[in-house]
Design an enzyme around this catalytic site. Sequence first.
Site, PDB file in Angstrom:
ATOM      1  N   HIS A 311       0.851  -1.185   0.000  1.00 44.42           N
ATOM      2  CA  HIS A 311       0.000   0.000   0.000  1.00 44.42           C
ATOM      3  C   HIS A 311       0.884   1.230   0.000  1.00 44.42           C
ATOM      4  O   HIS A 311       1.934   1.242   0.637  1.00 44.42           O
ATOM      5  CB  HIS A 311      -0.909   0.022   1.239  1.00 44.42           C
ATOM      6  CG  HIS A 311      -2.062   0.943   1.088  1.00 44.42           C
ATOM      7  ND1 HIS A 311      -1.963   2.295   1.332  1.00 44.42           N
ATOM      8  CD2 HIS A 311      -3.324   0.716   0.668  1.00 44.42           C
ATOM      9  CE1 HIS A 311      -3.123   2.849   1.082  1.00 44.42           C
ATOM     10  NE2 HIS A 311      -3.965   1.931   0.677  1.00 44.42           N
ATOM     11  N   ASP A 368      -8.022  -5.429   0.345  1.00 42.30           N
ATOM     12  CA  ASP A 368      -8.578  -6.300  -0.685  1.00 42.30           C
ATOM     13  C   ASP A 368      -7.990  -7.696  -0.720  1.00 42.30           C
ATOM     14  O   ASP A 368      -8.362  -8.498  -1.570  1.00 42.30           O
ATOM     15  CB  ASP A 368      -8.478  -5.607  -2.045  1.00 42.30           C
ATOM     16  CG  ASP A 368      -9.551  -4.549  -2.138  1.00 42.30           C
ATOM     17  OD1 ASP A 368     -10.649  -4.819  -1.629  1.00 42.30           O
ATOM     18  OD2 ASP A 368      -9.286  -3.458  -2.648  1.00 42.30           O
TER      19      ASP A 368
HETATM   20  N1  ACO Z   1       4.231  -7.735  -4.623  1.00 43.79           N
HETATM   21  C1  ACO Z   1       5.585  -7.689  -4.802  1.00 43.79           C
HETATM   22  N2  ACO Z   1       6.318  -6.567  -4.692  1.00 43.79           N
HETATM   23  C2  ACO Z   1       5.672  -5.435  -4.397  1.00 43.79           C
HETATM   24  C3  ACO Z   1       4.276  -5.391  -4.175  1.00 43.79           C
HETATM   25  C4  ACO Z   1       3.555  -6.594  -4.290  1.00 43.79           C
HETATM   26  N3  ACO Z   1       2.236  -6.618  -4.114  1.00 43.79           N
HETATM   27  N4  ACO Z   1       3.900  -4.124  -3.909  1.00 43.79           N
HETATM   28  C5  ACO Z   1       5.025  -3.385  -3.951  1.00 43.79           C
HETATM   29  N5  ACO Z   1       6.097  -4.176  -4.245  1.00 43.79           N
HETATM   30  C6  ACO Z   1       7.508  -3.746  -4.343  1.00 43.79           C
HETATM   31  C7  ACO Z   1       7.719  -2.915  -5.612  1.00 43.79           C
HETATM   32  O1  ACO Z   1       8.080  -3.722  -6.701  1.00 43.79           O
HETATM   33  C8  ACO Z   1       8.796  -1.964  -5.177  1.00 43.79           C
HETATM   34  O2  ACO Z   1      10.029  -2.671  -5.249  1.00 43.79           O
HETATM   35  P1  ACO Z   1      11.394  -1.872  -5.573  1.00 43.79           P
HETATM   36  O3  ACO Z   1      11.601  -0.952  -4.426  1.00 43.79           O
HETATM   37  O4  ACO Z   1      12.403  -2.955  -5.654  1.00 43.79           O
HETATM   38  O5  ACO Z   1      11.156  -1.160  -6.865  1.00 43.79           O
HETATM   39  C9  ACO Z   1       8.495  -1.708  -3.702  1.00 43.79           C
HETATM   40  O6  ACO Z   1       7.760  -2.864  -3.254  1.00 43.79           O
HETATM   41  C10 ACO Z   1       7.657  -0.456  -3.459  1.00 43.79           C
HETATM   42  O7  ACO Z   1       6.467  -0.583  -4.192  1.00 43.79           O
HETATM   43  P2  ACO Z   1       5.844   0.526  -5.113  1.00 43.79           P
HETATM   44  O8  ACO Z   1       5.112  -0.136  -6.246  1.00 43.79           O
HETATM   45  O9  ACO Z   1       6.885   1.545  -5.467  1.00 43.79           O
HETATM   46  O10 ACO Z   1       4.826   1.182  -4.111  1.00 43.79           O
HETATM   47  P3  ACO Z   1       3.622   2.096  -4.487  1.00 43.79           P
HETATM   48  O11 ACO Z   1       3.271   2.845  -3.265  1.00 43.79           O
HETATM   49  O12 ACO Z   1       3.900   2.873  -5.722  1.00 43.79           O
HETATM   50  O13 ACO Z   1       2.435   1.060  -4.881  1.00 43.79           O
HETATM   51  C11 ACO Z   1       0.668  -0.490  -4.674  1.00 43.79           C
HETATM   52  C12 ACO Z   1       1.492   0.592  -3.976  1.00 43.79           C
HETATM   53  C13 ACO Z   1       0.170   0.024  -6.022  1.00 43.79           C
HETATM   54  C14 ACO Z   1      -0.543  -0.786  -3.821  1.00 43.79           C
HETATM   55  C15 ACO Z   1       1.540  -1.750  -4.862  1.00 43.79           C
HETATM   56  O14 ACO Z   1       1.953  -2.238  -3.600  1.00 43.79           O
HETATM   57  C16 ACO Z   1       0.806  -2.847  -5.629  1.00 43.79           C
HETATM   58  O15 ACO Z   1       0.781  -2.829  -6.853  1.00 43.79           O
HETATM   59  N6  ACO Z   1       0.180  -3.839  -4.911  1.00 43.79           N
HETATM   60  C17 ACO Z   1      -0.565  -4.881  -5.558  1.00 43.79           C
HETATM   61  C18 ACO Z   1      -1.916  -4.375  -6.029  1.00 43.79           C
HETATM   62  C19 ACO Z   1      -2.878  -4.105  -4.885  1.00 43.79           C
HETATM   63  O16 ACO Z   1      -3.072  -4.909  -4.004  1.00 43.79           O
HETATM   64  N7  ACO Z   1      -3.516  -2.919  -4.949  1.00 43.79           N
HETATM   65  C20 ACO Z   1      -4.529  -2.524  -3.955  1.00 43.79           C
HETATM   66  C21 ACO Z   1      -4.050  -1.372  -3.144  1.00 43.79           C
HETATM   67  S1  ACO Z   1      -5.190  -0.989  -1.886  1.00 43.79           S
HETATM   68  C22 ACO Z   1      -6.433  -0.166  -2.673  1.00 43.79           C
HETATM   69  O17 ACO Z   1      -6.262   0.573  -3.585  1.00 43.79           O
HETATM   70  C23 ACO Z   1      -7.725  -0.396  -2.170  1.00 43.79           C
END
Ligand code: ACO
Length: 443
Positions: A311, A368
Amino acid sequence: MKNVTLTVNQKSYELPLVFGSEEECAVDITKLRSESGLITLDPGYANTGSCRSKITFLDGEKGILRYRGYPIEQLAEKSNFLEVSYLLIYGELPTKEQYHDFAKKIRSYSEIPKQMKEMINIFPKGAHPMAQLSSMLGVLSTFYPHLCDDNDKNSNEKNSNNKEDEIIALLLSQLRVLAAYIYRHDRELPLLEPLEHNCFCASFLTTMFGFDNNDNNTVIKKALDLTLILHADHEQNCSTSTVRMVGSSLASPFSAIVAGIHALWGAAHGGANQKVIEMLEQIESEGGDHRQFIKRAKDKNDSFKLMGFGHRVYKNFDPRAKIVKKTCDELLLELGHTDPLLEIAKELEKVALNDSYFIEKQLYPNVDFYSGIIYRALGIPTNMFTVMFALGRLSGWLAHWREMVHEGSKINRPRQIYVGTPLRSYQGGEIECAKVCSLHNLR
Ligand code: ACO
């Protein structure tokens, strides 16, 4: 301390600090450009406050979420969705009378225009419910032109408040009926008249599934109420910011909410609830071995992410996820169901929470990760999950839209740093024109 000083090339600029009611602090850069020529760069708005808001407080480090000051845990346990919607939109919990009037007003708008009931048949079987929902809402606006125009600046406060109340009741009422109709259309079931009932969820379930309004459905109604409350608002998330962005151009509230629905649909946002279940189903169909999925999620060269994990704001735990997980167990027990996906989800969570990759990146289950298990138990099909999210989030979108209108927001318009080709001279003209003309037999 009231200001901070920014020094650039030996020149100093005083920037005021802004304080929130929970000791949050921000640097106000409103005048930075006019005084220094500088802008700030913050891709994805990860550290940008776009407005001041009184609606929701969120502390991602401590795992705190409050609507209008009330902890989400208390609202989830004791309130209902309609009361929470009123709280979010109007700022205070309703009195009994206000609650009754609010419910009555919402009921009074539940009739979908006849032409729209016929129009729903144009959607091909299997069309995604989010696409149908946003299209139908756009069409709905054509039946209410007086709620769309912004030309009544001279109307008095009472009139504009009435108009706002009408928009709020209409959208809360009709989005719910449209969601139920989309479900029934896809199954070639006859559309049902919405139930005249004070309970938002009872009316929705009856219109969708044709339930009798009997006590046997109390467990289901309660679980649905809870998921709607948990999804109702989450301050400046992607879809809510989109609603504010579109609303700031003085576009109609219908347009702003349609834009919010589209933003919510993305897999990184609300669309994740559908993706989580699809991922768990895939793990199940491959024999329940989640190791491959964890391995892929950690692989830098693989775009796969563990859906329902991570998140932007929560770096400790998502308080909503805790409540949803507990509710999954209670609901399945009360309904006498078992769901193999719940066991896979729990196992996956355990493995991820002990894995150094997820620990270092502070990735925890979000709301979720488990919400889909609840929807499945309620009989809601997977492709409708994000629509369910939209039903809950609608009250937050409306609260933010109303707050923005009352505060008189400027049009939202970020800046950028241009990194494209510098100035160059255009050469050509004649040749290109000749080609186009001959293509159209104009010579
Ligand atoms: N699985 C594996 N790695 C992950 C995940 C995940 N679910 N989420 C983040 N990471 C990693 C990224 O690859 C990134 O790695 P890096 O530092 O090596 O580049 C690091 O963790 C930071 O993640 P970001 O994507 O930069 O974080 P951001 O805040 O931009 O994104 C998000 C947050 C979009 C929720 C992301 O965690 C994600 O895509 N999760 C999966 C989708 C999801 O569950 N979305 C629902 C969110 S809650 C909602 O909207 C109700």
